[in-house]
Design a protein around this motif. Structure first.
Motif, mmCIF file in Angstrom:
data_model
loop_
_atom_site.group_PDB
_atom_site.id
_atom_site.type_symbol
_atom_site.label_atom_id
_atom_site.label_comp_id
_atom_site.label_asym_id
_atom_site.label_seq_id
_atom_site.Cartn_x
_atom_site.Cartn_y
_atom_site.Cartn_z
ATOM 1 N N LEU A 96 0.825 -1.204 0.000
ATOM 2 C CA LEU A 96 0.000 0.000 0.000
ATOM 3 C C LEU A 96 0.862 1.258 0.000
ATOM 4 N N SER A 97 1.903 1.280 0.844
ATOM 5 C CA SER A 97 2.778 2.457 0.902
ATOM 6 C C SER A 97 3.549 2.627 -0.401
ATOM 7 N N THR A 98 3.973 1.533 -1.004
ATOM 8 C CA THR A 98 4.698 1.602 -2.275
ATOM 9 C C THR A 98 3.793 2.124 -3.388
ATOM 10 N N PRO B 264 5.169 11.986 -11.273
ATOM 11 C CA PRO B 264 4.639 12.703 -12.440
ATOM 12 C C PRO B 264 4.184 11.747 -13.538
ATOM 13 N N PRO B 265 3.083 12.056 -14.215
ATOM 14 C CA PRO B 265 2.636 11.220 -15.336
ATOM 15 C C PRO B 265 3.703 11.142 -16.427
ATOM 16 N N TRP C 232 8.358 5.747 -13.146
ATOM 17 C CA TRP C 232 7.683 5.333 -11.908
ATOM 18 C C TRP C 232 6.181 5.244 -12.122
ATOM 19 N N ALA C 233 5.633 6.133 -12.938
ATOM 20 C CA ALA C 233 4.215 6.043 -13.280
ATOM 21 C C ALA C 233 3.929 4.751 -14.044
ATOM 22 N N ALA C 234 4.864 4.364 -14.904
ATOM 23 C CA ALA C 234 4.720 3.090 -15.614
ATOM 24 C C ALA C 234 4.775 1.920 -14.638
ATOM 25 N N LEU D 272 2.008 -1.085 -13.845
ATOM 26 C CA LEU D 272 2.320 -2.515 -13.781
ATOM 27 C C LEU D 272 1.818 -3.132 -12.481
ATOM 28 N N VAL D 273 2.004 -2.411 -11.372
ATOM 29 C CA VAL D 273 1.517 -2.911 -10.078
ATOM 30 C C VAL D 273 0.003 -3.093 -10.130
ATOM 31 N N ALA D 274 -0.697 -2.101 -10.691
ATOM 32 C CA ALA D 274 -2.155 -2.191 -10.798
ATOM 33 C C ALA D 274 -2.576 -3.349 -11.702
ATOM 34 N N GLN D 275 -1.835 -3.560 -12.784
ATOM 35 C CA GLN D 275 -2.187 -4.603 -13.739
ATOM 36 C C GLN D 275 -1.994 -5.993 -13.154
#
Length: 315
Positions: free
Chosen positions: A102-104, A112-113, A117-119, A123-126
Motif C-alpha cells: 500500500l505504501s509503495t 509525475p505522469p 515510476w508512473a509506468a 504494472l503494479v495495478a495490472q
C-alpha cells in the motif's frame, strides 16, 4: 483465576472488541463499493486485503486467547496450537507486507505522469492479483514452523531447553540452532518491508512538503490535491503505526531468543502478541476515519438498514 490472567484476558478482549467490528466494517464497505461500482481501484483492493488479513489476526488469535483465558472454550491442544499459530503468523506477515504494498503504491501514485515510476504504478495495478498470490505463497511457506514444532502445554515437561512458552502453547524446536534460525527468519521477514515502507513514507512526506509550497491553482485542483494528500497521510499514518507496534514486537522477539530466562515465562510472548495485534485492531479505525469512500458506504448501509427496519415495522 489470577489477576494476571484477568488482565491478560481483558487486554485481548479489548483488541477483539475494537478489531473485529472495525475490520468487518472496512471489508463490508469495500464489498459494497465493488458491488455498486463494479470494480475496485488498486489502492482500495489493497486496503480490502489488508483488512481481511487484520481480521484474521484479531479473530483467530485474540478471540481464541480470550476464550481460553476465561475458560469459555479452549482450542489449544496439539492440533489447535499448530493451526492457530500457523494462521496467526501467516495473516500477521500478510498484514505487514500488504501495508508495504500500500505504501509503495501510494508512493508511485504521486510520481509525475509519463515517468518510469508512473509506468511501474501501472504494472503494479495490472498485476495486483499476481502480487496478492505471491504474498500468500511466500508468507504461508515461511510460517510452516508451527505446523512442525507447536504443541499444547500438556507436554511442557520436555520443552524448556529449546522451547518458547506461548502460554497455551509451546514452540518446541529440536535444537537451539533451529530455534534461532526460525527467529532470525521471522525478524528478517519483518525488517525488510519495514525498511522499504519507511523509505516510501519518507518520499511521500518529502513530496507533501514540497507540494505544500507550490501555488494552489484552481479550486478543482485544490480538491484533487486534498484527496491526494488525505490518502497519502493515511498511508503514512498506517506505516508509522506499523513501525511503532511491530518494532516493539520484533524487539521483544529478539529478547526472547537471546535471554534464556524468558523461556519459562509467557509474559514476553503475551506482550509480543498484544503489540502485533494492536496494529490489526487500530488500523481499521484510521481507515474508517480518513477514507471518504468507506464512510460513504457505511452510511449508505446504515440508511438501507434503517429504511428496511422502518418498512418492516410499518402496518
Amino acid at each position: 483465576m489470577t489477576s494476571d490472567f484477568w488482565t491478560r484476558g481483558i487486554l485481548f478482549l479489548s483488541l477483539t472488541v475494537v478489531g473485529v467490528p472495525g475490520n468487518v466494517a472496512v471489508i463490508f464497505a469495500f464489498l459494497l463499493t465493488a458491488y455498486h461500482e463494479g470494480h475496485l481501484l488498486p489502492a482500495d483492493a489493497i486496503v480490502l486485503h489488508l483488512a481481511s488479513a487484520n481480521l484474521m489476526v484479531v479473530a483467530v488469535r485474540c478471540l481464541l486467547e480470550v476464550f481460553a483465558t476465561f475458560e469459555i472454550y479452549n482450542v489449544f491442544d496439539n492440533t489447535g496450537c499448530k493451526a492457530v499459530i500457523f494462521i496467526y503468523r501467516t495473516s500477521r506477515s500478510l498484514s505487514i507486507w500488504l501495508t508495504f504494498v500500500l505504501s509503495t503504491y501510494q508512493c508511485l501514485s504521486i510520481t509525475p505522469p509519463g515517468s518510469c515510476w508512473a509506468a511501474a504504478r501501472a504494472l503494479v495495478a495490472q498485476y495486483l492479483g499476481v502480487i496478492f498470490l505471491a504474498l500468500w505463497v511466500i508468507n504461508t511457506s515461511m510460517s510452516v514452523a508451527p505446523l512442525m514444532f507447536a504443541v499444547g502445554t500438556s507436554n511442557n515437561s520436555k520443552l524448556i531447553q529449546n522451547g518458547i512458552n506461548l502460554e497455551f502453547c509451546f514452540l518446541s524446536f529440536p535444537s537451539r540452532l533451529s530455534r534461532d534460525a526460525n527467529g532470525a527468519a521471522q525478524v528478517g521477514r519483518d525488517v525488510v518491508p519495514m525498511t522499504l515502507m519507511t523509505t516510501a513514507s519518507l518520499i511521500i512526506l518529502v513530496f507533501l512538503y514540497r507540494h505544500s509550497h507550490q501555488v494552489k491553482g484552481i479550486r478543482s485542483g485544490r480538491q484533487g490535491q486534498s484527496a491526494e494528500r488525505r490518502a497519502a497521510i493515511t498511508v503514512v499514518t498506517l506505516v508509522m503505526l506499523y513501525v511503532l507496534f511491530y518494532g516493539v514486537d520484533n524487539g521483544l522477539w529478539v529478547y526472547t531468543l537471546t535471554v534464556p530466562q524468558t523461556l519459562g515465562s509467557s509474559l514476553i510472548s503475551d506482550l509480543r502478541i498484544f503489540f502485533s495485534s494492536l496494529y490489526a485492531a487500530i488500523s481499521p479505525i484510521i481507515i474508517i476515519i480518513s477514507n471518504k469512500k468507506v464512510n460513504k458506504q457505511l452510511k449508505f448501509g446504515k440508511e438501507q438498514k434503517m429504511n428496511s427496519d422502518a418498512a418492516q415495522s410499518s402496518p
